[in-house]
Scaffold this motif. Sequence first.
Motif, PDB file in Angstrom:
ATOM      1  N   GLU A  46       0.828  -1.208   0.000  1.00 30.45           N
ATOM      2  CA  GLU A  46       0.000   0.000   0.000  1.00 30.45           C
ATOM      3  C   GLU A  46       0.860   1.254   0.000  1.00 30.45           C
ATOM      4  OE1 GLU A  46      -3.453   2.083   2.787  1.00 30.45           O
ATOM      5  OE2 GLU A  46      -3.080  -0.070   2.925  1.00 30.45           O
ATOM      6  N   ASP A  47       1.929   1.229   0.793  1.00 28.64           N
ATOM      7  CA  ASP A  47       2.866   2.351   0.833  1.00 28.64           C
ATOM      8  C   ASP A  47       4.280   1.782   0.758  1.00 28.64           C
ATOM      9  OD1 ASP A  47       4.363   4.602   1.219  1.00 28.64           O
ATOM     10  OD2 ASP A  47       3.644   5.024   3.258  1.00 28.64           O
ATOM     11  N   PRO A  48       4.843   1.660  -0.455  1.00 25.63           N
ATOM     12  CA  PRO A  48       6.170   1.046  -0.620  1.00 25.63           C
ATOM     13  C   PRO A  48       7.264   1.719   0.201  1.00 25.63           C
ATOM     14  CG  PRO A  48       5.094   1.314  -2.739  1.00 25.63           C
ATOM     15  CD  PRO A  48       4.249   2.055  -1.738  1.00 25.63           C
ATOM     16  N   SER A  49       7.157   3.026   0.414  1.00 29.75           N
ATOM     17  CA  SER A  49       8.196   3.751   1.144  1.00 29.75           C
ATOM     18  C   SER A  49       8.208   3.402   2.630  1.00 29.75           C
ATOM     19  CB  SER A  49       8.010   5.263   0.978  1.00 29.75           C
ATOM     20  OG  SER A  49       6.791   5.678   1.570  1.00 29.75           O
ATOM     21  N   ALA A  50       7.159   2.718   3.096  1.00 25.71           N
ATOM     22  CA  ALA A  50       7.075   2.341   4.505  1.00 25.71           C
ATOM     23  C   ALA A  50       6.919   0.836   4.688  1.00 25.71           C
ATOM     24  CB  ALA A  50       5.903   3.065   5.169  1.00 25.71           C
ATOM     25  N   SER A  51       7.085   0.079   3.607  1.00 25.29           N
ATOM     26  CA  SER A  51       6.837  -1.361   3.654  1.00 25.29           C
ATOM     27  C   SER A  51       8.118  -2.163   3.492  1.00 25.29           C
ATOM     28  CB  SER A  51       5.856  -1.756   2.539  1.00 25.29           C
ATOM     29  OG  SER A  51       5.742  -3.164   2.432  1.00 25.29           O
TER      30      SER A  51
END
Length: 208
Positions: A46-51
């Motif tokens: 959903e949010d690659p920058s936080a996954s």
Amino acid sequence: LGYADDTMNLQMERVDRAPEIHTSSFEDSGDFTYFNFSSGAVVTPEDPSASAEWDLAVSGTRLRTNSGTSGPGMGGALLADASALTEVLTAPTGSGCYLISRGHVCDCALSDTECEESEGVWTPQCECEAPYVIDEVLDPEGSESYSGNPVLAQWSESAPGDEAPTPKAAAFIIRSAAGDTAKIQILDYSNGAMTISWTFAGPGKSSF
């Protein structure tokens, strides 16, 4: 096999680890496609920058690892000293030079050759940081800036008049979001699609 008198009988057999070379293609959708080495599949965080769900991301000619400016993982990349994937047998484990003559200390700045010249011992027990390069904001000439891996950005070579970049004869070692290792080689780039070959070493493994 059975259970009687509070005793369970099991039959077991050793399964040897045999890392295989796989091939995957990534179409240019205008956005990054995210890939997980452990499952060998594309994922859609959903949010690659936080996954930490993904390890490698591809968008056209651009490549990311889950590290630095691209993600929160332990990712990174380095150029292997090999022109073919089959030549890459191990990944760096963070070895360093143990120097008895200098008071039983570890020196992480010395190369293995310099260590030998200094009468040291090259050993993983020094637990030095492996030389992976993490992602940063890249600013390629003639294109807009993006978050990507500077080592992987060197995957191609082009000559005047070429319609598409040509992959170099080079293999790369990738550290996954979880700190595991994989090796990749870009095989082809045509019609907006990048094709890579890759092998995942397995959780906690550094040999292929």
